[in-house]
Design a protein around this motif. Structure first.
Motif, PDB file in Angstrom:
ATOM      1  N   GLN A   1       0.846  -1.181   0.000  1.00  0.00           N
ATOM      2  CA  GLN A   1       0.000   0.000   0.000  1.00  0.00           C
ATOM      3  C   GLN A   1       0.891   1.244   0.000  1.00  0.00           C
ATOM      4  N   VAL A   2       0.605   2.203  -0.880  1.00  0.00           N
ATOM      5  CA  VAL A   2       1.400   3.423  -0.992  1.00  0.00           C
ATOM      6  C   VAL A   2       0.506   4.614  -0.656  1.00  0.00           C
ATOM      7  N   GLU A   3       1.036   5.534   0.149  1.00  0.00           N
ATOM      8  CA  GLU A   3       0.272   6.732   0.489  1.00  0.00           C
ATOM      9  C   GLU A   3       0.182   7.647  -0.722  1.00  0.00           C
ATOM     10  N   ARG A   4      -0.912   8.353  -0.804  1.00  0.00           N
ATOM     11  CA  ARG A   4      -1.120   9.213  -1.959  1.00  0.00           C
ATOM     12  C   ARG A   4      -0.570  10.614  -1.753  1.00  0.00           C
ATOM     13  N   ASP A   5      -0.202  10.992  -0.521  1.00  0.00           N
ATOM     14  CA  ASP A   5       0.307  12.344  -0.280  1.00  0.00           C
ATOM     15  C   ASP A   5       1.824  12.404  -0.449  1.00  0.00           C
ATOM     16  N   ALA A   6       2.350  11.775  -1.437  1.00  0.00           N
ATOM     17  CA  ALA A   6       3.796  11.796  -1.657  1.00  0.00           C
ATOM     18  C   ALA A   6       4.220  13.202  -2.111  1.00  0.00           C
TER      19      ALA A   6
END
Length: 142
Positions: free
Chosen positions: A45-50
């Motif tokens: 799972q990757v955060e979208r606020d990169a």
């Protein structure tokens, strides 16, 4: 004849335009056999606020371009007047040269209702006239 051919070939290579080609294969024979696929990729799972440094810099550049107006101009203008000696003896006149250089800068910074305008202007002039001062002999450049 050999040197001429080499020269023509070299010229043709230097002046050649890029070329492109597409090759299609008409018939493809499928291989018979069992095909199996294995999913060896680990899912995460990757955060979208990169944070993107490139996006941040592009946004800042757009804001700077929106807030700043810059105008720069420079020019040089010159004139030369030259009379020959018989004309000067009969009708008068002086040989002269004149030059004017100008520079102009205008910068406007705007943020909301706040605005700063900076202007700079500079001129430099040069004028040289051949003249004979009173009480002296010979021409002197002034």
């Amino acid at each position: 004849m050999n040197k001429c051919t080499t020269l023509l070939l070299t010229t043709a290579i230097l002046l050649a335009r890029p070329a492109a080609a597409q090759i299609s294969i008409d018939r493809v024979e499928p291989q018979s056999g069992e095909v199996s696929f294995a999913d060896s990729i680990r899912r995460q799972q990757v955060e979208r606020d990169a944070f993107s440094l490139a996006k941040y810099r592009a946004e800042r550049a757009a804001i700077r371009k929106e807030r700043n107006y810059l105008e720069i101009s420079a020019s040089v203008q010159g004139t030369l007047t030259s009379f020959n000696d018989p004309w000067i003896e009969v009708s008068g006149g002086d040989n002269s040269i004149a030059a004017i250089g100008t520079f102009f800068l205008d910068h406007i910074f705007t943020k909301d209702k706040f605005s700063i305008e900076t202007k700079a202007s500079a001129k430099f002039g040069y004028n040289r006239i051949k003249a004979v001062p009173e009480g002296e002999e010979g021409e002197v450049g002034i």
